[in-house]
Design a protein around this motif. Structure first.
Motif, PDB file in Angstrom:
ATOM      1  N   GLU A  50     -39.932 -34.799  49.130  1.00 16.48           N
ATOM      2  CA  GLU A  50     -38.599 -34.492  49.657  1.00 16.48           C
ATOM      3  C   GLU A  50     -37.787 -33.789  48.566  1.00 16.48           C
ATOM      4  N   ARG A  51     -36.829 -32.949  48.980  1.00 17.03           N
ATOM      5  CA  ARG A  51     -35.991 -32.215  48.026  1.00 17.03           C
ATOM      6  C   ARG A  51     -34.874 -33.143  47.539  1.00 17.03           C
ATOM      7  N   LEU A  52     -34.651 -33.086  46.215  1.00 20.01           N
ATOM      8  CA  LEU A  52     -33.664 -33.980  45.622  1.00 20.01           C
ATOM      9  C   LEU A  52     -32.439 -33.199  45.184  1.00 20.01           C
ATOM     10  N   VAL A  53     -31.262 -33.616  45.617  1.00 21.96           N
ATOM     11  CA  VAL A  53     -30.020 -32.974  45.147  1.00 21.96           C
ATOM     12  C   VAL A  53     -29.074 -34.065  44.647  1.00 21.96           C
ATOM     13  N   TYR A  54     -28.127 -33.640  43.798  1.00 24.53           N
ATOM     14  CA  TYR A  54     -27.233 -34.618  43.174  1.00 24.53           C
ATOM     15  C   TYR A  54     -25.787 -34.380  43.545  1.00 24.53           C
ATOM     16  N   ARG A  55     -25.042 -35.451  43.564  1.00 23.55           N
ATOM     17  CA  ARG A  55     -23.588 -35.396  43.701  1.00 23.55           C
ATOM     18  C   ARG A  55     -23.030 -36.071  42.445  1.00 23.55           C
ATOM     19  N   GLY A  56     -22.490 -35.274  41.542  1.00 26.50           N
ATOM     20  CA  GLY A  56     -21.916 -35.838  40.320  1.00 26.50           C
ATOM     21  C   GLY A  56     -22.859 -35.741  39.137  1.00 26.50           C
ATOM     22  N   GLU A  57     -22.270 -35.830  37.944  1.00 29.01           N
ATOM     23  CA  GLU A  57     -23.015 -35.658  36.696  1.00 29.01           C
ATOM     24  C   GLU A  57     -23.526 -37.005  36.181  1.00 29.01           C
ATOM     25  N   PRO A  58     -24.633 -36.968  35.419  1.00 34.21           N
ATOM     26  CA  PRO A  58     -25.237 -38.224  34.972  1.00 34.21           C
ATOM     27  C   PRO A  58     -24.331 -39.083  34.088  1.00 34.21           C
ATOM     28  N   GLU A  59     -23.341 -38.474  33.437  1.00 36.43           N
ATOM     29  CA  GLU A  59     -22.472 -39.284  32.553  1.00 36.43           C
ATOM     30  C   GLU A  59     -21.509 -40.146  33.364  1.00 36.43           C
ATOM     31  N   GLY A  60     -21.258 -39.756  34.620  1.00 34.21           N
ATOM     32  CA  GLY A  60     -20.236 -40.476  35.392  1.00 34.21           C
ATOM     33  C   GLY A  60     -20.838 -41.228  36.559  1.00 34.21           C
ATOM     34  N   LYS A  61     -20.097 -41.232  37.667  1.00 32.70           N
ATOM     35  CA  LYS A  61     -20.602 -41.846  38.898  1.00 32.70           C
ATOM     36  C   LYS A  61     -21.337 -40.754  39.658  1.00 32.70           C
ATOM     37  N   TRP A  62     -22.498 -41.034  40.135  1.00 31.86           N
ATOM     38  CA  TRP A  62     -23.265 -39.993  40.806  1.00 31.86           C
ATOM     39  C   TRP A  62     -24.154 -40.582  41.891  1.00 31.86           C
ATOM     40  N   SER A  63     -24.602 -39.684  42.754  1.00 32.84           N
ATOM     41  CA  SER A  63     -25.571 -40.076  43.780  1.00 32.84           C
ATOM     42  C   SER A  63     -26.700 -39.052  43.820  1.00 32.84           C
ATOM     43  N   ALA A  64     -27.831 -39.489  44.275  1.00 32.14           N
ATOM     44  CA  ALA A  64     -28.959 -38.580  44.509  1.00 32.14           C
ATOM     45  C   ALA A  64     -29.289 -38.665  45.997  1.00 32.14           C
ATOM     46  N   VAL A  65     -29.586 -37.512  46.573  1.00 33.27           N
ATOM     47  CA  VAL A  65     -29.896 -37.483  48.009  1.00 33.27           C
ATOM     48  C   VAL A  65     -31.237 -36.784  48.195  1.00 33.27           C
ATOM     49  N   TRP A  66     -32.150 -37.438  48.904  1.00 33.33           N
ATOM     50  CA  TRP A  66     -33.441 -36.833  49.230  1.00 33.33           C
ATOM     51  C   TRP A  66     -33.309 -36.156  50.604  1.00 33.33           C
ATOM     52  N   LEU A  67     -33.614 -34.859  50.633  1.00 32.86           N
ATOM     53  CA  LEU A  67     -33.485 -34.103  51.883  1.00 32.86           C
ATOM     54  C   LEU A  67     -34.862 -33.744  52.426  1.00 32.86           C
ATOM     55  N   THR A  68     -34.981 -33.772  53.740  1.00 34.79           N
ATOM     56  CA  THR A  68     -36.240 -33.347  54.361  1.00 34.79           C
ATOM     57  C   THR A  68     -36.230 -31.820  54.492  1.00 34.79           C
ATOM     58  N   ALA A  69     -37.356 -31.268  54.891  1.00 36.83           N
ATOM     59  CA  ALA A  69     -37.454 -29.812  55.086  1.00 36.83           C
ATOM     60  C   ALA A  69     -36.439 -29.352  56.135  1.00 36.83           C
ATOM     61  N   GLY A  70     -36.101 -30.223  57.073  1.00 37.32           N
ATOM     62  CA  GLY A  70     -35.140 -29.856  58.126  1.00 37.32           C
ATOM     63  C   GLY A  70     -33.701 -30.183  57.774  1.00 37.32           C
ATOM     64  N   ASP A  71     -33.429 -30.432  56.484  1.00 34.87           N
ATOM     65  CA  ASP A  71     -32.073 -30.750  56.011  1.00 34.87           C
ATOM     66  C   ASP A  71     -31.473 -32.003  56.651  1.00 34.87           C
ATOM     67  N   THR A  72     -32.302 -32.963  56.999  1.00 35.45           N
ATOM     68  CA  THR A  72     -31.776 -34.291  57.311  1.00 35.45           C
ATOM     69  C   THR A  72     -31.949 -35.132  56.041  1.00 35.45           C
ATOM     70  N   VAL A  73     -31.239 -36.241  55.992  1.00 34.07           N
ATOM     71  CA  VAL A  73     -31.280 -37.067  54.785  1.00 34.07           C
ATOM     72  C   VAL A  73     -32.362 -38.142  54.945  1.00 34.07           C
ATOM     73  N   ALA A  74     -33.267 -38.197  53.947  1.00 36.55           N
ATOM     74  CA  ALA A  74     -34.328 -39.210  53.979  1.00 36.55           C
ATOM     75  C   ALA A  74     -33.880 -40.472  53.246  1.00 36.55           C
ATOM     76  N   ALA A  75     -33.147 -40.269  52.142  1.00 37.53           N
ATOM     77  CA  ALA A  75     -32.734 -41.433  51.350  1.00 37.53           C
ATOM     78  C   ALA A  75     -31.554 -41.062  50.460  1.00 37.53           C
ATOM     79  N   VAL A  76     -30.811 -42.085  50.081  1.00 43.12           N
ATOM     80  CA  VAL A  76     -29.668 -41.909  49.177  1.00 43.12           C
ATOM     81  C   VAL A  76     -29.756 -42.967  48.095  1.00 43.12           C
ATOM     82  N   LEU A  77     -29.515 -42.562  46.859  1.00 50.28           N
ATOM     83  CA  LEU A  77     -29.352 -43.523  45.778  1.00 50.28           C
ATOM     84  C   LEU A  77     -27.965 -43.298  45.188  1.00 50.28           C
ATOM     85  N   ALA A  78     -27.146 -44.329  45.203  1.00 42.75           N
ATOM     86  CA  ALA A  78     -25.762 -44.179  44.740  1.00 42.75           C
ATOM     87  C   ALA A  78     -25.539 -45.015  43.487  1.00 42.75           C
TER      88      ALA A  78
END
Ligand code: FAD
Length: 385
Positions: A322-350
């Motif tokens: 799955e494609r991994l994208v981030y919201r926020g920088e590693p020094e602060g508060k951030w989340s990672a989102v795993w996206l499927t090929a169809g741009d639906t969300v497979a998983a979130v790590l906050a």
């Protein structure tokens, strides 16, 4: 159904007892558990109990009011159709719940080796966490990270030995794991380092090194506690194989919690989830199934971990690729989102972004496409993506 036997008095076992009564089971109920304690929650063991903020984590419940015959200190040894063989004789059942959880994996070696699975383990380990004590934690996964947090707070000198190239690599991959390395401030973190054995006085490393320690804690994962079923005529594969109703291959037998590998309708694969939310919520479906009602267990799996002052929460399931994208920088508060090929969300790590977790879980449940350009902007609410 006359007599239901529940094997395993952890959260999943207890919740199944409660759900059976709530759903109207009026017959006999027996709950057996290997430990001598009444059911308790495990997440606080590596948090409040280990750090001394709490001594116990018993689940609030009224076993007498539930009319359950609770038999602590009784272990199931084997199973044949209709009968569980225990350390205290045979138990005949009409319905059976397998809720035996999981057991920690240990490393070779004759040295003293702590694991953290039970309340007794937590008390034993807590006594070792004194200022100046050298503590070697093997494994930088969820448990290892939480033990390292508690040991560091207690003033111990902590070494964490991890075979992978980053912490949390097995759970969430090395890319995200690398973002957590900075949290190990003040800890001797040895990555890509394999342990050969646990010896008196410390840990022997593959290649010849030795990490001296007063206490060695092994946190390298668990195995489903199903050895007692080895000779039973029941399908086992990475735990007890169950369908989406939590029904096993044996009639009148369901499986729940850490030991159950159930068919997920949502992800079209078999999942075995070793987390609290599953032990809490799957039992209602198991109870319904056992009583002949129609119910499906099809959650978006969820768990959390508290480590190094961060609240880490995960929802979903991310197969490799799955494609991994981030919201926020590693020094602060951030989340990672795993996206499927169809741009639906497979998983979130906050990480310290609980709202991302809640909204992310809803998006996964709904299964709709997201606007990936808006998604990577941490200022934009996930629900508006
Ligand atoms: P268990 O809790 O393992 O209960 C099974 C019970 O069955 C045990 O008491 C066992 O002794 C008994 N048993 C085993 N074999 C037999 C037998 N043959 N006969 C009779 N009894 C038997 N999850 C999260 O989501 N977030 C967290 O922060 C988190 N922290 C955790 C911290 C620690 C230290 C641990 C150990 C776990 C943590 N978890 C966490 C995971 C969560 O606690 C488990 O997923 C949950 O406890 C599983 O519940 P269970 O009832 O399936 O199994």
């Amino acid at each position: 159904m006359e007599h239901v036997v529940v094997v395993g008095a952890g959260l999943a076992g207890l919740r199944t007892v409660e759900a059976l009564r709530a759903r109207g089971h009026a017959g006999r109920l027996t709950l057996i558990g290997r430990e001598r304690h009444r059911p308790y929650d495990r997440p606080p063991l590596s948090k409040a109990v280990l750090s001394g903020k709490a001594d116990t984590s018993y689940v609030e419940t009224d076993l007498a009011a539930l009319g359950v015959e609770f038999r602590p200190g009784v272990e199931a040894k084997s199973l044949r159709e209709g009968v569980v063989e225990t350390t205290e004789g045979e138990l005949a059942y009409d319905g059976l719940v397998i809720a035996t959880g999981a057991d920690p994996i240990r490393l070779p070696g004759d040295g003293p080796q702590h694991v953290l699975r039970t309340l007794d383990d937590a008390h034993e380990l807590r006594a070792m966490l004194v200022p100046g004590a050298r503590v070697a934690v093997i494994g930088a996964g969820w448990i290892g990270a939480e033990v390292a947090t508690a040991a560091r707070r207690a003033g111990c000198e902590v070494t964490v030995v991890e075979a992978a190239e980053t912490p949390l690599a097995t759970a969430v991959g090395t890319e995200i794991g690398a973002r957590t390395e900075r949290w190990y401030d003040g800890i001797d973190l040895r990555l890509s380092t394999m342990v050969e054995s646990v010896e008196e006085g410390g840990v022997r490393l593959v290649g010849g090194g030795f990490v001296e320690a007063h206490a060695v804690v092994t946190g390298i994962g668990v195995r489903p506690a199903v050895e007692w079923l080895a000779d039973a005529d029941i399908d086992l594969h990475n735990g007890v194989v169950a369908d989406e109703h939590l029904r096993t291959s044996l009639p009148g037998v369901v499986a729940v919690g850490d030991c159950a590998a159930w068919w997920s309708r949502r992800w079209r694969t078999r999942l075995r989830v070793e987390h609290w939310d599953t032990a809490l919520n799957a039992p209602d479906v198991a109870a319904a199934t056992l009583l002949g009602e129609e119910a499906v267990y099809d959650p978006v799996p969820y768990f959390w971990s508290e480590q190094f002052g961060h609240m880490v929460q995960y929802a979903g399931h991310h197969p490799a690729g799955e494609r991994l994208v981030y919201r926020g920088e590693p020094e602060g508060k951030w989340s990672a989102v795993w996206l499927t090929a169809g741009d639906t969300v497979a998983a979130v790590l906050a990480v310290d972004r609980p709202r991302d977790l809640v909204q992310g879980r809803r998006i996964i449940e709904a299964g709709h496409r997201v606007d990936t350009e808006r998604l990577v902007d941490p200022q934009v609410s996930l629900r508006d993506c």
